[in-house]
Design an enzyme around this catalytic site. Sequence first.
Site, mmCIF file in Angstrom:
data_model
loop_
_atom_site.group_PDB
_atom_site.id
_atom_site.type_symbol
_atom_site.label_atom_id
_atom_site.label_comp_id
_atom_site.label_asym_id
_atom_site.label_seq_id
_atom_site.Cartn_x
_atom_site.Cartn_y
_atom_site.Cartn_z
ATOM 1 N N ASP A 106 48.243 39.121 42.531
ATOM 2 C CA ASP A 106 46.958 39.565 43.091
ATOM 3 C C ASP A 106 46.784 39.093 44.537
ATOM 4 O O ASP A 106 47.312 38.045 44.923
ATOM 5 C CB ASP A 106 45.788 39.015 42.267
ATOM 6 C CG ASP A 106 45.764 39.593 40.865
ATOM 7 O OD1 ASP A 106 46.336 40.674 40.660
ATOM 8 O OD2 ASP A 106 45.165 38.945 39.987
HETATM 9 N N1 URA Z 1 47.797 37.130 36.325
HETATM 10 C C1 URA Z 1 46.744 37.451 37.106
HETATM 11 O O1 URA Z 1 45.617 37.482 36.666
HETATM 12 N N2 URA Z 1 47.004 37.728 38.400
HETATM 13 C C2 URA Z 1 48.241 37.694 38.930
HETATM 14 O O2 URA Z 1 48.399 37.963 40.125
HETATM 15 C C3 URA Z 1 49.314 37.360 38.109
HETATM 16 C C4 URA Z 1 49.061 37.082 36.798
#
Ligand code: URA
Length: 239
Positions: A106
């Site tokens: 993310d």
């Molecule tokens: N889980 C999440 O919530 N975000 C990520 O970027 C990776 C795993």
Amino acid sequence: MEGKKLRLDRFLVNAGVGSRSVVRDMIREGLITVNGMVVRDISCKVSVRDEVSIEGRRIELAGKRYYKMYKPKGVITSTKDKDLTLFDLLVDIPRVEELFPVGRLDKDAEGLVLITNDGLLAHRLTHPKWKVRKVYEVYLENPILVGEVDILLRGVNLKDGPVIVEDVGISDEGRVVRITVTEGRYHLVKRIFSALGNRVLSLKRIAFGPIDLGGLSEGEVRELERKEIEELYKVCELK
Ligand code: URA
């Protein structure tokens, strides 16, 4: 990103399989498969992500490349965006247009991202079938409760199906939790803690299969060592 597409005959010539007339004969004879299907059309287009094989043996294009990066928060794990992307940080890396990230992280998350032009390896590293471990360290809004560790290990129901957390480690009186999962579903870790009524305030990926962040600092990128690549191949049952 798919990487540049090439005609199948050109792909085979570039891979050193033989001259154009030799590889064309091989294609017409049905000796070449693309992603497991026999292809007799010399003009079929393939990219580095496709698995091209001769009689079941995968052709390794010269020039497979593998990097690890510490993605800082605020950077997007995609090839193009109006905001800063991981690829804007890959300055000085040759033929960057061939590369793609293995899975996503993310925008507000930080940590380890693997980057390669090896499509088959990337596919296996992210496919749930291969159960490759990803380790995340999260900082939570509320301390995790002792009973919740059991819930995580037994499995949490999410709207797109249950997820089992393979391992949980706790520090800072339950506010910092290290969890290991073997899937890469969208917002998976955040959704796991949201199912417990908690909230992830910050998220950092510290390992992907056998590769860890090591001593990388934020924004730093490093080519993987031979041994690291071999370990990745091993966990994906590739030779
Ligand atoms: N889980 C999440 O919530 N975000 C990520 O970027 C990776 C795993």
